[in-house]
Write a protein that holds these residues in place. Structure first.
Motif, short mmCIF file in Angstrom:
data_model
loop_
_atom_site.label_atom_id
_atom_site.label_comp_id
_atom_site.label_asym_id
_atom_site.label_seq_id
_atom_site.Cartn_x
_atom_site.Cartn_y
_atom_site.Cartn_z
N THR A 474 0.84 -1.19 0.00
CA THR A 474 0.00 0.00 0.00
C THR A 474 0.87 1.24 0.00
O THR A 474 2.10 1.17 0.18
N TYR A 475 0.22 2.41 -0.18
CA TYR A 475 0.90 3.69 -0.12
C TYR A 475 0.22 4.59 0.90
O TYR A 475 -1.00 4.53 1.11
N GLU A 476 1.04 5.47 1.53
CA GLU A 476 0.55 6.44 2.48
C GLU A 476 1.16 7.81 2.16
O GLU A 476 2.20 7.90 1.50
N TYR A 477 0.51 8.86 2.69
CA TYR A 477 1.04 10.20 2.53
C TYR A 477 0.90 10.96 3.85
O TYR A 477 0.11 10.58 4.73
N SER A 478 1.68 12.01 3.99
CA SER A 478 1.63 12.86 5.18
C SER A 478 2.03 14.28 4.79
O SER A 478 2.86 14.47 3.90
#
Length: 546
Positions: A474-478
């Motif tokens: 999966t991918y995440e962002y912040s």
């Protein structure tokens, strides 16, 4: 001590192993990734350190435009006459009837170089290796390619004498010394001379689940003079579908100072989705073809056998005279870009990192947007191998995209037809946005489209993270580097495996990478700034994940 296989995890195929005094070296294929050839060293066969890439400039290696899985196939490392000899192949055509290639020779007195100007050998076939006979003569043995559709493309093993003084092969000496067994696809040959016999160790069956390593021997190097080892195959996992290691075969033999023998071979560790059979499909090798080491014993007739049986073992006794080697506990990596030199774990595609691609300065990596990730000539991508089934990779990026033709961020990448990205880009609805994409067999998908995540006004940096969990990722962002938000799209990791790519492409020899990229196919060269890159491994099993 015990050797735990694989000793070189994650895309370290076609090992060529040698020993010089008390140090072992392994050279591995790198295909279209630059710099060419990985070399690891060890004094105990257990702990290994990546020390150098010999083919580090375009004089030694020019791969611009090479197809996926072209480039460096099966380098051969040897040591004789007080120096290291490296044979390598640059393959320009992978699909279809032809395998256009050139075999080269370079030498160095020190494993760290400098390496000599390349000598062009021939283009007869790939997987070439150099044999140094005890009378001082040298020979190149190689797979032989036949493009004719009415013949088998693997036309046995050709041996050609090399004239050291004139620095050239002597084609008039070329002869077929062995044609392999009925399994066909004989390749990856190495010659060793022991107890009055010349031994050929060679791979067959293709570098998939039917792969195997076979042995033949002869009293001479005459044409068609070799006889195959009787009885069971030297090394294979074709008939061991439940073994931890699969695909073992192509590799090389080494003797310890104390007279023990070991064999380094490529291997794969496939996994299956929960709804799949363990035997068909046998699995998906997202870490590519790795390197394993097995112990070898010899019978009374002078034939070699893998200790524990021809399927090999996960744990192998280390040499009795092993010298403990210090090495990191895993392959985790953190790069702050505070020095101008690129971390040794990073690679680029086909060409070296230079000013056209970007630069490292002021504690940042700057990547100038060039072609897309499908481009085989000009693109800006810095990436490293997946070397564990469970890991997180994180980066921090600044990018002022002016159009949807410009994107920059984090990618999980196999080749130009198989990759995914999380990126800063631009669209007509929200301006600067975060988009999630995948290229699967050249079918491109934007997952968020007009619902792409708007980047708040005044936001300078965006953090991206990917979490790889063996079968999926999966991918995440912040926007602050602390609070990460997962995008609810789960990617099938199998798409980044040799086995998946093999279903539709002839080139399927590398492995998954993770890294940073910048794209601006508008041609205006918008530049992305990356503050750091972090790759954190969590081991082999899910319960290791923090």
């Amino acid at each position: 001590m015990q050797i735990q296989n694989p000793v070189l995890p994650g895309f370290n195929a076609d090992p060529s192993i040698i020993r010089v005094e008390d140090t072992y070296y392994i050279a591995n294929s790198t295909f279209e990734w630059f710099p060419g050839v990985q070399i690891h060293s060890s004094k105990d066969l257990v702990h290994w350190n990546l020390i150098t890439h010999p083919l580090s400039n375009t004089t030694l290696l020019d791969m611009k435009g090479n197809p996926a899985s072209g480039g460096i196939w099966a380098p051969d490392l040897s040591y004789a006459d007080g120096k290291f000899w490296l044979i390598y192949t640059d393959v320009k055509i992978t699909d279809g009837a032809f395998k256009d290639m050139t075999n080269y020779l370079t030498t160095a007195e020190d494993i760290m170089g400098p390496w000599s100007e390349p000598i062009k050998m021939n283009g007869v076939g790939f997987d070439a290796s150099l044999f140094h006979d005890d009378d001082g003569r040298k020979y190149l043995i190689q797979q032989t390619w036949d493009h004719r559709e009415y013949k088998h493309p693997f036309d046995g093993l050709t041996l050609t004498e090399y004239n050291v003084k004139e620095e050239r092969l002597m084609p008039e000496t070329a002869r077929t010394v062995w044609r392999g067994t009925d399994v066909k696809l004989v390749e990856g040959p190495h010659i060793y001379k022991m107890n009055g016999f010349y031994y050929i160790f060679a791979a067959e069956g293709g570098t998939v689940f039917t792969h195997q390593e076979v042995v033949a021997r002869s009293k001479s190097l005459d044409a068609d003079s070799f006889e195959v080892q009787p009885g069971e195959v030297f090394l294979t996992n074709f008939d061991t579908p439940y073994s931890y290691l699969q695909k073992q075969g192509h590799g090389a033999l080494v003797e310890t100072p104390g007279g023990e023998f070991y064999y380094a071979s490529l291997t794969g560790r496939p996994w299956n989705h929960e709804n799949e059979s363990v035997t068909d499909p046998r699995g998906w090798s997202t870490l590519g073809r790795e390197t394993a080491i097995q112990k070898v014993e010899w019978d009374e007739e002078g034939w070699p056998h893998i200790v524990g049986g021809h399927g090999g073992q996960q744990f192998v006794d280390a040499p009795k005279d092993a010298i403990l080697t210090e090495a990191p506990a895993d392959h985790s990596q953190h790069s702050d870009f505070d020095t101008p030199e690129m971390d040794i774990n990073f690679n680029t595609l086909r060409v070296p990192f230079d000013n056209k691609m970007g630069e490292i300065k002021d504690g940042s990596l700057f990547l100038k947007g060039q072609g897309s990730l499908a481009n085989q000539f000009d693109l800006s991508l810095i990436a490293r191998r997946w070397q564990a089934f469970y890991f997180d990779a994180t980066t921090k990026v600044k990018f002022d995209a002016k159009s949807y033709q410009a994107m920059a961020g984090l990618t999980n990448y196999y080749n130009n037809k198989h990759f995914s990205t999380i990126s800063i880009t631009w669209n007509e609805v929200n301006g600067h946005v975060i988009e999630l994409t995948q290229n699967d067999r050249d079918s491109y998908t934007s997952f968020l489209k007009d619902d792409a995540i708007k980047i708040p006004e005044g936001t300078e940096w965006v953090w991206f993270r990917t979490k790889v969990r063996k079968e999926s990722y999966t991918y995440e962002y912040s926007f602050d580097g602390t609070n990460f938000i997962e995008i609810p799209v789960v990617f099938d990791a199998a798409i980044l495996s040799d086995d998946y790519v093999n279903q539709t492409m002839g080139g399927f020899f590398t492995g998954a990478f993770v890294g940073m990229y910048a794209m601006d196919y508008s041609g205006y060269g918008e530049t992305a700034e990356f503050d750091f890159f972090d790759y954190k491994e969590y081991g082999e099993f899910a319960d290791d994940v923090k």
